[in-house]
Design a protein around this motif. Structure first.
Motif, PDB file in Angstrom:
ATOM      1  N   GLU A  58       8.390  -2.213 -16.952  1.00  0.00           N
ATOM      2  CA  GLU A  58       8.910  -3.464 -16.485  1.00  0.00           C
ATOM      3  C   GLU A  58       8.583  -3.596 -15.186  1.00  0.00           C
ATOM      4  OE1 GLU A  58      12.045  -5.124 -19.577  1.00  0.00           O
ATOM      5  OE2 GLU A  58      12.804  -3.400 -18.579  1.00  0.00           O
ATOM      6  N   LEU A  59       8.280  -4.651 -14.727  1.00  0.00           N
ATOM      7  CA  LEU A  59       8.434  -5.155 -13.025  1.00  0.00           C
ATOM      8  C   LEU A  59       9.315  -6.122 -12.652  1.00  0.00           C
ATOM      9  CD1 LEU A  59       4.506  -4.966 -12.926  1.00  0.00           C
ATOM     10  CD2 LEU A  59       5.903  -3.033 -12.422  1.00  0.00           C
ATOM     11  N   PRO A  60       9.894  -5.845 -11.605  1.00  0.00           N
ATOM     12  CA  PRO A  60       9.863  -4.855 -10.676  1.00  0.00           C
ATOM     13  C   PRO A  60      10.726  -3.529 -11.664  1.00  0.00           C
ATOM     14  CG  PRO A  60      11.340  -6.336  -9.532  1.00  0.00           C
ATOM     15  CD  PRO A  60      10.899  -6.876 -11.102  1.00  0.00           C
ATOM     16  N   SER A  61      10.356  -2.413 -10.796  1.00  0.00           N
ATOM     17  CA  SER A  61      11.053  -1.247 -11.287  1.00  0.00           C
ATOM     18  C   SER A  61      11.099  -0.296 -10.130  1.00  0.00           C
ATOM     19  CB  SER A  61      10.739  -0.516 -12.344  1.00  0.00           C
ATOM     20  OG  SER A  61      10.633  -1.145 -13.628  1.00  0.00           O
ATOM     21  N   LEU A  62      12.261   0.336  -9.935  1.00  0.00           N
ATOM     22  CA  LEU A  62      12.520   1.268  -9.008  1.00  0.00           C
ATOM     23  C   LEU A  62      12.425   2.772  -9.405  1.00  0.00           C
ATOM     24  CD1 LEU A  62      13.412   2.074  -5.746  1.00  0.00           C
ATOM     25  CD2 LEU A  62      15.638   1.592  -6.803  1.00  0.00           C
ATOM     26  N   VAL A  63      11.496   3.598  -8.848  1.00  0.00           N
ATOM     27  CA  VAL A  63      11.650   5.029  -9.491  1.00  0.00           C
ATOM     28  C   VAL A  63      12.144   5.890  -8.607  1.00  0.00           C
ATOM     29  CG1 VAL A  63       9.927   6.622 -10.220  1.00  0.00           C
ATOM     30  CG2 VAL A  63       9.268   4.174 -10.577  1.00  0.00           C
ATOM     31  N   ILE A  64      13.246   6.664  -8.826  1.00  0.00           N
ATOM     32  CA  ILE A  64      13.692   7.600  -8.258  1.00  0.00           C
ATOM     33  C   ILE A  64      13.829   9.006  -8.753  1.00  0.00           C
ATOM     34  CG2 ILE A  64      15.863   8.189  -6.923  1.00  0.00           C
ATOM     35  CD1 ILE A  64      16.728   5.322  -6.661  1.00  0.00           C
ATOM     36  N   GLY A  65      12.833  10.071  -8.431  1.00  0.00           N
ATOM     37  CA  GLY A  65      13.025  11.018  -8.981  1.00  0.00           C
ATOM     38  C   GLY A  65      12.121  10.891 -10.355  1.00  0.00           C
ATOM     39  N   ALA A  66      12.906  11.240 -11.682  1.00  0.00           N
ATOM     40  CA  ALA A  66      12.591  11.066 -12.864  1.00  0.00           C
ATOM     41  C   ALA A  66      13.064   9.797 -13.477  1.00  0.00           C
ATOM     42  CB  ALA A  66      12.694  12.261 -13.808  1.00  0.00           C
ATOM     43  N   LYS A  67      13.937   9.047 -12.766  1.00  0.00           N
ATOM     44  CA  LYS A  67      14.598   7.968 -13.130  1.00  0.00           C
ATOM     45  C   LYS A  67      13.883   6.669 -12.961  1.00  0.00           C
ATOM     46  CE  LYS A  67      19.118   9.772 -13.477  1.00  0.00           C
ATOM     47  NZ  LYS A  67      19.593   9.954 -14.982  1.00  0.00           N
ATOM     48  N   VAL A  68      13.848   5.680 -13.925  1.00  0.00           N
ATOM     49  CA  VAL A  68      13.060   4.254 -13.672  1.00  0.00           C
ATOM     50  C   VAL A  68      14.289   3.333 -13.915  1.00  0.00           C
ATOM     51  CG1 VAL A  68      11.473   2.867 -14.335  1.00  0.00           C
ATOM     52  CG2 VAL A  68      10.995   5.079 -14.523  1.00  0.00           C
ATOM     53  N   LEU A  69      14.331   2.603 -12.993  1.00  0.00           N
ATOM     54  CA  LEU A  69      15.430   1.612 -12.990  1.00  0.00           C
ATOM     55  C   LEU A  69      14.738   0.205 -12.824  1.00  0.00           C
ATOM     56  CD1 LEU A  69      17.790   3.471 -10.307  1.00  0.00           C
ATOM     57  CD2 LEU A  69      18.133   3.520 -12.895  1.00  0.00           C
ATOM     58  N   PRO A  70      14.556  -0.803 -13.763  1.00  0.00           N
ATOM     59  CA  PRO A  70      14.198  -2.006 -13.746  1.00  0.00           C
ATOM     60  C   PRO A  70      15.277  -2.892 -12.908  1.00  0.00           C
ATOM     61  CG  PRO A  70      14.206  -1.281 -16.051  1.00  0.00           C
ATOM     62  CD  PRO A  70      15.160  -0.387 -15.379  1.00  0.00           C
ATOM     63  N   VAL A  71      14.404  -3.441 -12.091  1.00  0.00           N
ATOM     64  CA  VAL A  71      15.449  -4.398 -11.042  1.00  0.00           C
ATOM     65  C   VAL A  71      14.926  -6.004 -11.247  1.00  0.00           C
ATOM     66  CG1 VAL A  71      15.813  -4.961  -8.549  1.00  0.00           C
ATOM     67  CG2 VAL A  71      15.041  -2.560  -9.168  1.00  0.00           C
ATOM     68  N   ALA A  72      15.965  -6.466 -12.041  1.00  0.00           N
ATOM     69  CA  ALA A  72      15.571  -7.913 -12.435  1.00  0.00           C
ATOM     70  C   ALA A  72      14.294  -8.155 -12.922  1.00  0.00           C
ATOM     71  CB  ALA A  72      15.709  -8.970 -11.063  1.00  0.00           C
ATOM     72  N   PRO A  73      13.950  -7.335 -14.156  1.00  0.00           N
ATOM     73  CA  PRO A  73      12.720  -7.353 -14.711  1.00  0.00           C
ATOM     74  C   PRO A  73      12.357  -8.706 -15.160  1.00  0.00           C
ATOM     75  CG  PRO A  73      14.200  -6.128 -16.125  1.00  0.00           C
ATOM     76  CD  PRO A  73      14.912  -6.387 -14.765  1.00  0.00           C
ATOM     77  N   HIS A  74      11.203  -9.325 -15.191  1.00  0.00           N
ATOM     78  CA  HIS A  74      10.400 -10.246 -15.509  1.00  0.00           C
ATOM     79  C   HIS A  74       9.085 -10.393 -15.780  1.00  0.00           C
ATOM     80  CE1 HIS A  74      10.088 -10.252 -11.034  1.00  0.00           C
ATOM     81  NE2 HIS A  74       9.142 -10.927 -11.396  1.00  0.00           N
ATOM     82  N   SER A  75       8.561  -9.066 -15.496  1.00  0.00           N
ATOM     83  CA  SER A  75       7.131  -8.996 -16.006  1.00  0.00           C
ATOM     84  C   SER A  75       6.871  -7.678 -16.577  1.00  0.00           C
ATOM     85  CB  SER A  75       6.207  -9.209 -14.840  1.00  0.00           C
ATOM     86  OG  SER A  75       4.903  -8.810 -14.901  1.00  0.00           O
ATOM     87  N   ASP A  76       5.675  -7.543 -17.546  1.00  0.00           N
ATOM     88  CA  ASP A  76       5.693  -6.032 -17.949  1.00  0.00           C
ATOM     89  C   ASP A  76       4.311  -5.388 -17.057  1.00  0.00           C
ATOM     90  OD1 ASP A  76       3.525  -6.821 -19.403  1.00  0.00           O
ATOM     91  OD2 ASP A  76       4.407  -7.412 -21.116  1.00  0.00           O
ATOM     92  N   LEU A  77       4.154  -4.438 -17.259  1.00  0.00           N
ATOM     93  CA  LEU A  77       3.280  -3.421 -16.492  1.00  0.00           C
ATOM     94  C   LEU A  77       1.794  -4.001 -16.894  1.00  0.00           C
ATOM     95  CD1 LEU A  77       2.675  -1.456 -14.335  1.00  0.00           C
ATOM     96  CD2 LEU A  77       2.687   0.347 -16.457  1.00  0.00           C
ATOM     97  N   ALA A  78       1.718  -4.342 -18.353  1.00  0.00           N
ATOM     98  CA  ALA A  78       0.513  -4.712 -18.886  1.00  0.00           C
ATOM     99  C   ALA A  78       0.067  -5.850 -17.871  1.00  0.00           C
ATOM    100  CB  ALA A  78       0.483  -4.984 -20.312  1.00  0.00           C
ATOM    101  N   HIS A  79       1.013  -6.921 -17.915  1.00  0.00           N
ATOM    102  CA  HIS A  79       0.544  -8.193 -16.987  1.00  0.00           C
ATOM    103  C   HIS A  79       0.071  -7.805 -15.723  1.00  0.00           C
ATOM    104  CE1 HIS A  79       0.903 -12.175 -15.682  1.00  0.00           C
ATOM    105  NE2 HIS A  79       1.653 -11.941 -14.668  1.00  0.00           N
ATOM    106  N   ALA A  80       0.345  -6.950 -15.139  1.00  0.00           N
ATOM    107  CA  ALA A  80      -0.026  -6.543 -13.698  1.00  0.00           C
ATOM    108  C   ALA A  80      -1.530  -5.992 -13.942  1.00  0.00           C
ATOM    109  CB  ALA A  80       0.944  -5.658 -13.017  1.00  0.00           C
ATOM    110  N   GLN A  81      -1.767  -5.443 -14.782  1.00  0.00           N
ATOM    111  CA  GLN A  81      -3.291  -4.910 -15.007  1.00  0.00           C
ATOM    112  C   GLN A  81      -4.345  -5.949 -15.453  1.00  0.00           C
ATOM    113  OE1 GLN A  81      -1.592  -1.291 -17.564  1.00  0.00           O
ATOM    114  NE2 GLN A  81      -3.402  -0.654 -16.560  1.00  0.00           N
ATOM    115  N   ALA A  82      -3.822  -7.030 -15.891  1.00  0.00           N
ATOM    116  CA  ALA A  82      -4.743  -8.076 -16.481  1.00  0.00           C
ATOM    117  C   ALA A  82      -5.594  -8.764 -15.208  1.00  0.00           C
ATOM    118  CB  ALA A  82      -4.033  -9.279 -17.126  1.00  0.00           C
TER     119      ALA A  82
END
Length: 82
Positions: A58-82
């Motif tokens: 999901e986007l936006p997401s904050l990646v810290i080390g191995a942890k992924v923290l979605p931040v107010a997610p409103h889009s998915d990664l596949a959408h960004a690749q379209a």
């Protein structure tokens, strides 16, 4: 503030889709987190596979080390690749 991250770096990374909300989040987090790397997947769609490898779905997401923290997610990664 916008830097392309190296897969070997441990610096926090914010992946986002380039919308106005994401840009505001990037500015806010950039001011609060020293060394934050920001990746706009609208401008750099070739980095979407790297985001997926790190666990981002999901986007936006904050990646810290191995942890992924979605931040107010409103889009998915596949959408960004379209």
């Amino acid at each position: 503030m916008t830097q392309l991250p190296s897969p070997s770096t441990d610096a926090p990374i914010l992946y986002h889709d380039g919308c106005r909300l994401c840009l505001d989040i990037a500015l806010t987090l950039g001011a609060a987190i020293p060394g934050l790397r920001v990746v706009d997947l609208c401008l750099h769609p070739g980095l979407a596979p790297q985001a997926r490898e790190r666990g981002v779905t999901e986007l936006p997401s904050l990646v810290i080390g191995a942890k992924v923290l979605p931040v107010a997610p409103h889009s998915d990664l596949a959408h960004a690749q379209a």
